[in-house]
Motif scaffolding. Structure first.
Motif, PDB file in Angstrom:
ATOM      1  N   UNK A 142       0.835  -1.200   0.000  1.00 11.64           N
ATOM      2  CA  UNK A 142       0.000   0.000   0.000  1.00 11.64           C
ATOM      3  C   UNK A 142       0.869   1.250   0.000  1.00 11.64           C
ATOM      4  N   UNK A 143       1.992   1.147   0.716  1.00  8.06           N
ATOM      5  CA  UNK A 143       2.940   2.265   0.775  1.00  8.06           C
ATOM      6  C   UNK A 143       4.261   1.715   1.320  1.00  8.06           C
ATOM      7  N   UNK A 144       5.250   2.578   1.370  1.00  7.41           N
ATOM      8  CA  UNK A 144       6.534   2.233   1.983  1.00  7.41           C
ATOM      9  C   UNK A 144       6.784   3.217   3.112  1.00  7.41           C
ATOM     10  N   UNK A 145       7.047   2.694   4.297  1.00  4.37           N
ATOM     11  CA  UNK A 145       7.367   3.533   5.459  1.00  4.37           C
ATOM     12  C   UNK A 145       8.877   3.639   5.599  1.00  4.37           C
ATOM     13  N   UNK A 184      12.365 -13.567  -2.328  1.00  7.19           N
ATOM     14  CA  UNK A 184      11.443 -12.524  -2.792  1.00  7.19           C
ATOM     15  C   UNK A 184      12.174 -11.275  -3.293  1.00  7.19           C
ATOM     16  N   UNK A 185      13.384 -11.055  -2.807  1.00  9.23           N
ATOM     17  CA  UNK A 185      14.161  -9.913  -3.285  1.00  9.23           C
ATOM     18  C   UNK A 185      13.602  -8.567  -2.857  1.00  9.23           C
ATOM     19  N   UNK A 186      12.933  -8.516  -1.728  1.00  5.67           N
ATOM     20  CA  UNK A 186      12.397  -7.251  -1.217  1.00  5.67           C
ATOM     21  C   UNK A 186      13.507  -6.579  -0.408  1.00  5.67           C
ATOM     22  N   UNK A 187      14.033  -5.477  -0.928  1.00  5.80           N
ATOM     23  CA  UNK A 187      15.176  -4.805  -0.316  1.00  5.80           C
ATOM     24  C   UNK A 187      14.667  -3.653   0.544  1.00  5.80           C
ATOM     25  N   UNK A 188      14.877  -3.769   1.858  1.00  6.35           N
ATOM     26  CA  UNK A 188      14.421  -2.683   2.741  1.00  6.35           C
ATOM     27  C   UNK A 188      15.534  -1.684   3.036  1.00  6.35           C
ATOM     28  N   UNK A 189      16.705  -1.894   2.419  1.00  8.50           N
ATOM     29  CA  UNK A 189      17.804  -0.934   2.595  1.00  8.50           C
ATOM     30  C   UNK A 189      17.836   0.113   1.504  1.00  8.50           C
ATOM     31  N   UNK A 190      17.082  -0.111   0.433  1.00 11.45           N
ATOM     32  CA  UNK A 190      17.027   0.834  -0.684  1.00 11.45           C
ATOM     33  C   UNK A 190      15.587   1.280  -0.907  1.00 11.45           C
ATOM     34  N   UNK A 191      15.387   2.547  -1.273  1.00 12.08           N
ATOM     35  CA  UNK A 191      14.018   2.986  -1.546  1.00 12.08           C
ATOM     36  C   UNK A 191      13.440   2.244  -2.755  1.00 12.08           C
ATOM     37  N   UNK A 192      12.134   1.965  -2.734  1.00  9.14           N
ATOM     38  CA  UNK A 192      11.542   1.244  -3.868  1.00  9.14           C
ATOM     39  C   UNK A 192      11.588   2.100  -5.127  1.00  9.14           C
ATOM     40  N   UNK A 193      11.653   1.443  -6.258  1.00  6.23           N
ATOM     41  CA  UNK A 193      11.698   2.176  -7.546  1.00  6.23           C
ATOM     42  C   UNK A 193      10.318   2.304  -8.121  1.00  6.23           C
TER      43      UNK A 193
END
Length: 193
Positions: A142-145, A184-193
């Motif tokens: 829904x969003x990225x915090x 899954x490759x969900x990177x929480x160290x980089x902002x989503x593109x």
């Protein structure tokens, strides 16, 4: 399902936090439906002192009589959702995380029967719900915090499932699980593109 979890998590090296804070153990309950595994979450009661009204994994603070944090996770899970320890096949721990209240939390992945009845403890839990793993693998956040931790910025997804928002510490643990087991490759160290 058990084979997948065991194989993938046996190759995973969870991060340990070298912090001298109170400890907690939580369970990441995965149902044993190999075709459509689900993850079980709770919605904490509005009258709890901490994290009220938030989605969480079952678990809580370690009691002095708990022999281990895995035992803490199983005991608290039984108290909160009525799932007895003998119904949980503990697989492995995930990386430790620290809560906003400076508690070091160790999550444990556990395989649970898809059909075992669950009962929310009304003193702590408003409701129990399940989300298919496949929903999270689509990463329809829904969003990225943005969260700060030890001089790092984390970009943590917030997922909405029906009326529930899965975010914060629960989302960090969830992403660790998805990356470790499903690549899954969900990177929480980089902002989503």
């Amino acid at each position: 399902m058990e084979d997948l979890l065991t194989e993938r998590l046996s190759k995973y090296a969870p991060r340990q936090l070298a912090l001298d804070y109170p400890e907690a153990g939580v369970l990441v309950p995965v149902t044993d439906n190999h075709r459509n595994p689900e993850i079980i979450f709770t919605l904490r009661s509005e009258h709890m002192k901490t994290h009220r009204g938030q989605v969480a994994f079952p678990g809580g603070k370690r009691d002095p009589e708990d022999a281990s944090l895995a035992e803490t996770a199983l005991r608290e899970t039984h108290e909160e959702i009525g799932l007895p320890p003998d119904q949980v096949r503990l697989i492995a721990p995930l990386s430790q995380v620290m809560s906003l209240h400076r508690i070091v939390v160790t999550p444990y992945v556990g395989l649970v029967p898809v059909d075992h009845p669950l009962q929310a403890n009304p003193a702590e839990i408003e409701s129990i719900f399940r989300v298919p793993v496949s929903f999270f693998l689509e990463d329809k956040r829904e969003r990225t915090n943005t969260l700060s931790f030890q001089h790092n910025t984390l970009y943590v997804p917030c997922y909405r499932w029906e009326r529930y928002q899965i975010w914060g510490l629960s989302a960090v643990v969830l992403v660790d699980f998805l990356n470790a087991v499903y690549d899954a490759g969900i990177d929480i160290l980089e902002p989503p593109r």
